[in-house]
Design an enzyme around this catalytic site. Structure first.
Site, PDB file in Angstrom:
ATOM      1  N   SER A 231       0.720  -1.169   0.093  1.00 52.87           N
ATOM      2  CA  SER A 231       0.153   0.239  -0.032  1.00 52.87           C
ATOM      3  C   SER A 231       0.763   1.038   0.174  1.00 52.87           C
ATOM      4  O   SER A 231       0.175   2.312  -0.054  1.00 52.87           O
ATOM      5  CB  SER A 231      -1.051   0.067   1.215  1.00 52.87           C
ATOM      6  OG  SER A 231      -0.229  -0.123   2.430  1.00 52.87           O
TER       7      SER A 231
ATOM      8  N   HIS B  79     -40.710  21.938 -11.251  1.00 47.38           N
ATOM      9  CA  HIS B  79     -40.761  20.782 -12.367  1.00 47.38           C
ATOM     10  C   HIS B  79     -40.138  21.528 -13.584  1.00 47.38           C
ATOM     11  O   HIS B  79     -40.613  21.299 -14.755  1.00 47.38           O
ATOM     12  CB  HIS B  79     -42.327  20.520 -12.492  1.00 47.38           C
ATOM     13  CG  HIS B  79     -43.111  20.371 -11.437  1.00 47.38           C
ATOM     14  ND1 HIS B  79     -43.138  18.813 -11.367  1.00 47.38           N
ATOM     15  CD2 HIS B  79     -43.822  20.846 -10.702  1.00 47.38           C
ATOM     16  CE1 HIS B  79     -44.037  18.716 -10.236  1.00 47.38           C
ATOM     17  NE2 HIS B  79     -44.309  20.056  -9.740  1.00 47.38           N
TER      18      HIS B  79
ATOM     19  N   SER C  65     -14.144  25.536 -27.410  1.00 45.89           N
ATOM     20  CA  SER C  65     -14.230  24.264 -28.144  1.00 45.89           C
ATOM     21  C   SER C  65     -12.977  24.367 -29.181  1.00 45.89           C
ATOM     22  O   SER C  65     -12.659  25.266 -29.800  1.00 45.89           O
ATOM     23  CB  SER C  65     -15.435  24.466 -28.991  1.00 45.89           C
ATOM     24  OG  SER C  65     -15.292  23.349 -30.214  1.00 45.89           O
TER      25      SER C  65
ATOM     26  N   LYS D  26     -18.012  28.795 -29.244  1.00 43.81           N
ATOM     27  CA  LYS D  26     -18.320  28.124 -28.075  1.00 43.81           C
ATOM     28  C   LYS D  26     -17.612  28.731 -26.877  1.00 43.81           C
ATOM     29  O   LYS D  26     -16.458  29.099 -26.998  1.00 43.81           O
ATOM     30  CB  LYS D  26     -18.175  26.648 -28.155  1.00 43.81           C
ATOM     31  CG  LYS D  26     -19.039  25.645 -29.087  1.00 43.81           C
ATOM     32  CD  LYS D  26     -20.441  25.517 -28.637  1.00 43.81           C
ATOM     33  CE  LYS D  26     -20.373  24.929 -27.229  1.00 43.81           C
ATOM     34  NZ  LYS D  26     -20.413  23.360 -27.514  1.00 43.81           N
TER      35      LYS D  26
ATOM     36  N   GLU E 134     -19.491  21.504 -15.197  1.00 43.95           N
ATOM     37  CA  GLU E 134     -19.735  20.221 -15.570  1.00 43.95           C
ATOM     38  C   GLU E 134     -18.949  19.039 -14.921  1.00 43.95           C
ATOM     39  O   GLU E 134     -19.121  17.949 -14.693  1.00 43.95           O
ATOM     40  CB  GLU E 134     -19.415  20.249 -16.955  1.00 43.95           C
ATOM     41  CG  GLU E 134     -20.395  21.025 -17.858  1.00 43.95           C
ATOM     42  CD  GLU E 134     -19.984  20.905 -19.476  1.00 43.95           C
ATOM     43  OE1 GLU E 134     -20.616  20.485 -20.140  1.00 43.95           O
ATOM     44  OE2 GLU E 134     -18.930  21.810 -19.773  1.00 43.95           O
TER      45      GLU E 134
END
Ligand code: ARG
Length: 464
Positions: A27, A160, A281, A287, A294
């Site tokens: 470990s 909703h 992007s 973008k 996220e």
């Protein structure tokens, strides 16, 4: 550090571990993160051995100083034990013996790696919980600062994910403040179960030596000691509770993330993201992506996974220590790292990455039927039973929608044709600012209530 030749465990063993098994068993690759706590725990143990006369003061002194030397070596990047050490506990003991000779071999008197690792993990987690609590405070202070500038900024409120009733933006942000407050309190509660010393429980049954568990616990700042040695070395409830508290922090961060992502979309346009907190992007030049929320939303799953992993690891374990328990570490370490990383990133995103688009928000709350409840409330205060008023207003919404009119665009004649109780003050009653400020019930979104909530939030943070 030189790789020593493979060793056997004791005279009982005739051959060394197969190299693949040694690697599998080790470990050290991850528990090296515990080293500072292992050294501190061992120093307390050595002092206890001196106090109880189990080793001499001179031996204790040599051990404590030797452990300090290892601490310095580690901090200078010079102590890098490999797989031959198996784990951090053996690595330290072996180095100590290299440094101070045979006295180093006395350190493990009246102790097992089972109570030792339990001590290390608790000391580690105690410190990490304090650090995460401090991060939660930063996050809360940031939410509060934004809320204070937006008491009278309105934002559509949803149920909703349909427009429901408008809200003070501050009220919306303070909902997250309150969630974080519970998170902070939950961690404080978990800390009570983390801060208990298993040191001296031995392998499972205690020890034949006249140890003083209270003393080593006191040196390490533990509030109390485990009363049952079997439980002390077997218990990982505290790790599971921590993973649960961490999971709830992630739930809260993930919900805020989801809202940020929606708000930053062109369809909502409630916020824009600053360049310092968004990415582009590789192909679509227009973008601007909300990568931070996220990622926070995405990382939430692995924290839940660690909670599940720990629960399943524990459920079938007979008492006391089983090697399965070595698996707790990566789960705990990754949970700490993930929660801490997400809290840090969200705090920066809030502090400097997000701009609320006030004109767009004002437009949004002015263009919907989210004041329909207020029309019903208006009639109800004039003596019309609420359910009757509710049905009447439903009809008004239907005909207004068909006519392409908002409620505020109906003429007084049209209102009075619906019900004679309507008077000229209906327009003021359904203006969004009034709709929000009128919700002055305790804990509601009315501006006075929100100002009081801000005062309470300052108190929670310990501000004057
Ligand atoms: N590396 C081990 C762990 O993390 C330390 C305890 C080992 N104890 C034992 N009896 N093999 O759990």
């Amino acid at each position: 550090m030189q790789t020593p030749s493979p060793q056997t465990w004791s005279q009982r063993f005739e051959t060394a571990l197969h190299p693949t098994v040694a690697l599998f068993n080790a470990s050290i690759g991850f528990d090296i993160q515990l080293i500072e706590y292992d050294l501190t725990g061992s120093q307390a143990h050595a002092k206890m051995l001196v106090k109880t006369g189990i080793i001499s003061p001179d031996e204790g002194e040599q051990i404590v100083t030797g452990l300090d030397t290892i601490r310095q070596e580690y901090r200078r990047g010079e102590f890098t034990p490999g797989v031959e050490a198996e784990d951090v506990h053996f690595a330290v003991e072996r180095r100590l013996t290299e440094l101070i000779g045979a006295v180093g071999k006395k350190l493990h008197t009246a102790r097992s790696r089972n109570d030792q690792v339990g001590t290390d993990v608790r000391l580690y987690l105690r410190a990490q919980i304090e650090a995460i609590q401090a991060q939660l405070r930063q996050y809360q202070a940031t939410l509060l600062a934004i809320a204070e500038t937006h008491v009278e900024t309105l934002i559509p409120g949803y149920t909703h994910l349909q427009r429901a009733q408008p809200l003070s933006l501050a009220h919306h942000l303070l909902a997250y403040f309150d969630m974080a407050q519970r998170d902070w309190e939950r961690l404080a509660d978990v800390q009570k179960r983390v801060n208990i010393s298993p040191l001296g429980c031995g392998a499972l049954a205690g020890t034949t030596f006249p140890i003083d568990r209270q003393y080593s616990a006191e040196l390490l700042g533990f509030a109390k000691v485990y009363g049952n040695s079997l439980d002390g070395v077997s218990d990982r409830d505290f790790a599971i509770e921590f993973a649960c508290a961490a999971s709830l922090i992630m739930v809260h961060l993930s919900r805020l993330s989801e809202e940020m992502i929606l708000w930053a979309s062109e369809e909502f346009s409630f916020v824009t993201l600053n360049d310092s907190c968004s990415t582009g992007s590789s192909i679509m030049p227009q973008k601007k992506n909300p990568d931070v929320p996220e990622l926070v939303r995405g990382k939430t799953g692995r924290v839940f996974g660690h909670l599940q992993g720990l629960l399943v690891m524990m459920k079938g374990l007979p008492l006391a220590y089983n090697k399965d328990l070595q698996e707790d570490k990566e789960a705990i370490f990754d949970t700490v790292q993930t929660v801490s990383g997400c809290l840090g990133a969200m705090t920066i995103l809030l502090a400097e990455g997000v701009n609320f688009q006030v004109p767009r928000l004002a437009q949004a709350v002015n263009e919907d039927y989210a004041n329909a409840t207020d029309v019903a409330d208006y009639l109800a205060t004039k003596g019309i039973p609420f359910r009757e008023a509710y049905n009447l207003v439903g009809k008004v919404v239907k005909t207004s929608l068909a006519a392409g009119k908002l409620l505020r665009e109906l003429t007084l004649e049209e209102w009075q044709a619906i019900h004679p109780a309507f008077e000229d003050d209906i327009y003021a009653a359904i203006a969004p600012q009034q709709v929000v400020s009128a919700r002055n019930s305790y804990g509601g979104t009315g501006f006075d209530q929100v100002r009081q909530a801000i005062q309470r939030a300052h108190l929670a943070l310990g501000d004057a």
